[in-house]
Design a protein around this motif. Structure first.
Motif, mmCIF file in Angstrom:
data_model
loop_
_atom_site.group_PDB
_atom_site.id
_atom_site.type_symbol
_atom_site.label_atom_id
_atom_site.label_comp_id
_atom_site.label_asym_id
_atom_site.label_seq_id
_atom_site.Cartn_x
_atom_site.Cartn_y
_atom_site.Cartn_z
ATOM 1 N N PRO A 162 0.822 -1.213 0.000
ATOM 2 C CA PRO A 162 0.000 0.000 0.000
ATOM 3 C C PRO A 162 0.854 1.260 0.000
ATOM 4 C CG PRO A 162 0.002 -0.996 2.181
ATOM 5 C CD PRO A 162 0.789 -1.916 1.293
ATOM 6 N N SER A 163 0.311 2.298 -0.608
ATOM 7 C CA SER A 163 1.001 3.584 -0.661
ATOM 8 C C SER A 163 -0.047 4.648 -0.917
ATOM 9 C CB SER A 163 2.030 3.594 -1.799
ATOM 10 O OG SER A 163 1.367 3.472 -3.049
ATOM 11 N N LEU A 164 0.329 5.890 -0.808
ATOM 12 C CA LEU A 164 -0.611 6.962 -1.136
ATOM 13 C C LEU A 164 -1.085 6.842 -2.574
ATOM 14 C CD1 LEU A 164 0.700 10.267 0.498
ATOM 15 C CD2 LEU A 164 -1.493 9.140 0.869
ATOM 16 N N GLU A 165 -0.177 6.395 -3.444
ATOM 17 C CA GLU A 165 -0.533 6.274 -4.860
ATOM 18 C C GLU A 165 -1.415 5.051 -5.103
ATOM 19 O OE1 GLU A 165 2.660 6.595 -3.734
ATOM 20 O OE2 GLU A 165 2.650 8.754 -4.072
ATOM 21 N N ASN A 166 -1.239 4.010 -4.283
ATOM 22 C CA ASN A 166 -2.002 2.766 -4.457
ATOM 23 C C ASN A 166 -2.626 2.324 -3.125
ATOM 24 O OD1 ASN A 166 -1.431 1.945 -7.334
ATOM 25 N ND2 ASN A 166 0.662 2.166 -6.550
ATOM 26 N N PRO A 167 -3.544 3.139 -2.596
ATOM 27 C CA PRO A 167 -4.133 2.809 -1.296
ATOM 28 C C PRO A 167 -4.942 1.517 -1.319
ATOM 29 C CG PRO A 167 -5.291 4.644 -2.317
ATOM 30 C CD PRO A 167 -4.080 4.391 -3.153
ATOM 31 N N ASP A 168 -5.478 1.127 -2.485
ATOM 32 C CA ASP A 168 -6.254 -0.117 -2.541
ATOM 33 C C ASP A 168 -5.394 -1.342 -2.255
ATOM 34 O OD1 ASP A 168 -8.552 1.209 -2.982
ATOM 35 O OD2 ASP A 168 -8.727 0.695 -5.116
ATOM 36 N N ASN A 169 -4.099 -1.197 -2.358
ATOM 37 C CA ASN A 169 -3.228 -2.330 -2.026
ATOM 38 C C ASN A 169 -3.298 -2.696 -0.549
ATOM 39 O OD1 ASN A 169 -2.337 -2.807 -4.580
ATOM 40 N ND2 ASN A 169 -0.373 -1.758 -4.350
ATOM 41 N N ALA A 170 -3.915 -1.837 0.259
ATOM 42 C CA ALA A 170 -4.076 -2.140 1.688
ATOM 43 C C ALA A 170 -5.214 -3.129 1.917
ATOM 44 C CB ALA A 170 -4.334 -0.860 2.478
ATOM 45 N N TYR A 171 -6.007 -3.400 0.886
ATOM 46 C CA TYR A 171 -7.159 -4.284 1.044
ATOM 47 C C TYR A 171 -6.863 -5.682 0.540
ATOM 48 C CZ TYR A 171 -9.578 0.134 1.661
ATOM 49 O OH TYR A 171 -9.948 1.364 2.099
ATOM 50 N N PHE A 172 -7.545 -6.635 1.132
ATOM 51 C CA PHE A 172 -7.486 -7.990 0.602
ATOM 52 C C PHE A 172 -8.119 -7.961 -0.793
ATOM 53 C CE2 PHE A 172 -8.124 -12.604 0.602
ATOM 54 C CZ PHE A 172 -7.017 -13.028 1.311
ATOM 55 N N PRO A 173 -7.512 -8.609 -1.781
ATOM 56 C CA PRO A 173 -8.019 -8.456 -3.148
ATOM 57 C C PRO A 173 -9.336 -9.190 -3.388
ATOM 58 C CG PRO A 173 -6.223 -10.038 -3.097
ATOM 59 C CD PRO A 173 -6.316 -9.439 -1.716
ATOM 60 N N ASN A 174 -10.037 -8.765 -4.417
ATOM 61 C CA ASN A 174 -11.214 -9.496 -4.892
ATOM 62 C C ASN A 174 -10.756 -10.615 -5.821
ATOM 63 O OD1 ASN A 174 -12.939 -7.658 -3.589
ATOM 64 N ND2 ASN A 174 -12.661 -6.221 -5.292
ATOM 65 N N PHE A 175 -11.683 -11.477 -6.165
ATOM 66 C CA PHE A 175 -11.434 -12.515 -7.180
ATOM 67 C C PHE A 175 -10.257 -13.408 -6.821
ATOM 68 C CE2 PHE A 175 -13.128 -8.754 -9.476
ATOM 69 C CZ PHE A 175 -14.399 -9.251 -9.691
ATOM 70 N N VAL A 176 -10.174 -13.819 -5.585
ATOM 71 C CA VAL A 176 -9.056 -14.683 -5.211
ATOM 72 C C VAL A 176 -9.403 -16.163 -5.367
ATOM 73 C CG1 VAL A 176 -8.047 -13.015 -3.621
ATOM 74 C CG2 VAL A 176 -9.658 -14.710 -2.755
ATOM 75 N N TYR A 177 -10.695 -16.472 -5.622
ATOM 76 C CA TYR A 177 -11.057 -17.872 -5.822
ATOM 77 C C TYR A 177 -12.007 -18.003 -7.015
ATOM 78 C CZ TYR A 177 -15.175 -16.431 -3.086
ATOM 79 O OH TYR A 177 -16.267 -15.761 -2.616
ATOM 80 N N ASP A 178 -12.027 -19.189 -7.613
ATOM 81 C CA ASP A 178 -12.894 -19.406 -8.766
ATOM 82 C C ASP A 178 -14.289 -19.848 -8.306
ATOM 83 O OD1 ASP A 178 -12.809 -22.128 -8.189
ATOM 84 O OD2 ASP A 178 -11.373 -22.606 -9.783
ATOM 85 N N GLU A 179 -15.147 -20.175 -9.261
ATOM 86 C CA GLU A 179 -16.535 -20.492 -8.899
ATOM 87 C C GLU A 179 -16.647 -21.778 -8.097
ATOM 88 O OE1 GLU A 179 -14.785 -20.585 -11.946
ATOM 89 O OE2 GLU A 179 -16.496 -19.984 -13.171
ATOM 90 N N ASN A 180 -15.573 -22.578 -8.102
ATOM 91 C CA ASN A 180 -15.563 -23.812 -7.317
ATOM 92 C C ASN A 180 -14.891 -23.649 -5.951
ATOM 93 O OD1 ASN A 180 -16.840 -25.435 -9.339
ATOM 94 N ND2 ASN A 180 -14.905 -25.339 -10.485
ATOM 95 N N GLY A 181 -14.509 -22.417 -5.639
ATOM 96 C CA GLY A 181 -13.932 -22.172 -4.314
ATOM 97 C C GLY A 181 -12.442 -22.399 -4.224
ATOM 98 N N VAL A 182 -11.794 -22.592 -5.365
ATOM 99 C CA VAL A 182 -10.337 -22.796 -5.353
ATOM 100 C C VAL A 182 -9.638 -21.441 -5.284
ATOM 101 C CG1 VAL A 182 -8.338 -23.667 -6.626
ATOM 102 C CG2 VAL A 182 -10.519 -24.913 -6.690
ATOM 103 N N VAL A 183 -8.900 -21.223 -4.199
ATOM 104 C CA VAL A 183 -8.154 -19.977 -4.033
ATOM 105 C C VAL A 183 -6.862 -20.057 -4.835
ATOM 106 C CG1 VAL A 183 -6.902 -18.518 -2.380
ATOM 107 C CG2 VAL A 183 -9.115 -19.534 -1.743
ATOM 108 N N ASN A 184 -6.617 -19.050 -5.635
ATOM 109 C CA ASN A 184 -5.381 -18.987 -6.413
ATOM 110 C C ASN A 184 -5.172 -17.532 -6.799
ATOM 111 O OD1 ASN A 184 -3.099 -20.033 -7.694
ATOM 112 N ND2 ASN A 184 -4.144 -20.038 -9.668
ATOM 113 N N ALA A 185 -4.349 -16.836 -6.049
ATOM 114 C CA ALA A 185 -4.211 -15.395 -6.259
ATOM 115 C C ALA A 185 -2.850 -14.942 -5.767
ATOM 116 C CB ALA A 185 -5.308 -14.648 -5.500
ATOM 117 N N LYS A 186 -2.538 -13.706 -6.094
ATOM 118 C CA LYS A 186 -1.316 -13.075 -5.597
ATOM 119 C C LYS A 186 -1.655 -12.286 -4.339
ATOM 120 C CE LYS A 186 2.323 -9.873 -7.121
ATOM 121 N NZ LYS A 186 2.806 -9.080 -8.291
#
Ligand SMILES: [Zn+2]
Length: 279
Positions: A162-186
């Motif tokens: 996170p930074s002033l330029e990218n404050p959304d980086n302070a949040y847990f991301p969306n779309f971290v799992y697919d429709e079957n519930g498999v988590v696969n994200a950065k």
């Protein structure tokens, strides 16, 4: 609209741990180097039974991890598919991180982490896995103070640095799992903050805070009371005036939740989860 969105975003997605390292590791022998402040002592919460382990999983994992416009609706079990692909971790050889991964795998009784494949991959080139970032659990707001949770903030699991330029980086991301519930994200695990009174070393008292943040990244997403509250909480006051606090550091309740998540099938319904009280 913006305000409502902002509030919801904070409620659903912001994962912060303001004071875990200051908790002194009460009850579980967590062993913070810093003794509790005078007039305070810490205890661990009672260990709950299978019914309440399920209730904790219903709080922390089963709800959809975002609003209906942000995420696949999925109210079943969600986690990394370590059986197919071990979870890549760019641990940067941070000793406490290595120790924390060891403890998680010891508790689970099997290997879930791939500790090697990201070693020589630049953070920006990582597409999936957990990246450790030291000193970035907070950032300066426009007035130069800590932007997220005050100076006690020491750990964070989020989308990026996170930074002033990218404050959304302070949040847990969306779309971290697919429709079957498999988590696969950065995902990023941030440990330490320059704003903390103990500086970027604030996470080093024990493995508690590091394991807490790994919990978020592994699917113990939302805080639950009794071992994963994100902050110590008041229990009672002793006759001599000592304030007794629940430490809320990883305890049997936390490990029971994590072990049950990783011992049930991905996408299992709440009704069909097999709950075991391991501790
Ligand atoms: Zn947390």
């Amino acid at each position: 609209m913006i305000k409502i969105y902002s509030k919801m975003k904070t409620f659903f997605l912001m994962i912060i741990v303001p004071t875990l390292v200051g908790c002194g590791g009460g009850g579980g022998g967590g062993g913070s180097d810093a003794p509790p402040a005078p007039g305070i002592r810490y205890i661990s919460s009672d260990t709950v039974d299978a019914n309440d382990i399920l209730e904790n999983i219903k709080i922390t994992n089963l709800p959809s991890w975002g609003s209906d416009t942000q995420q696949h609706q999925n109210f079943n079990l969600k986690r990394w598919d370590y059986e197919t692909t071990l979870i890549p971790v760019k641990h940067k050889d941070v000793p406490l991180v290595i120790k924390s991964m060891d403890e998680i795998e010891d508790r689970l009784g099997f290997t879930i982490f791939d500790r090697d494949s990201l070693s020589n991959v630049a953070d920006g080139s990582v597409t999936a896995g957990i990246i450790i970032s030291i000193g970035t659990a907070n950032y300066a707001n426009i007035n130069g103070g800590p932007a997220i949770g005050g100076e006690r903030q020491c750990g964070l699991a989020s989308a990026g640095i996170p930074s002033l330029e990218n404050p959304d980086n302070a949040y847990f991301p969306n779309f971290v799992y697919d429709e079957n519930g498999v988590v696969n994200a950065k995902l990023y695990i941030h440990l330490g903050s320059t704003f903390h009174p103990s500086g970027i070393d604030c996470y080093k008292g024990s493995t508690d805070l590091t394991i807490h943040e790994f919990g978020h990244a592994l699917g113990v997403l939302r805080h639950f009371t009794g071992g994963f509250n994100g902050n110590s909480r008041y229990a009672y006051t002793d006759p001599d005036g000592t304030n007794v606090l629940y430490a809320e550091t990883p305890n049997d309740n936390f490990w029971n939740v994590l072990r049950n998540i990783y011992n049930n099938n991905i996408n299992e319904t709440a009704e069909n989860l097999t709950i075991t009280q391991y501790y």
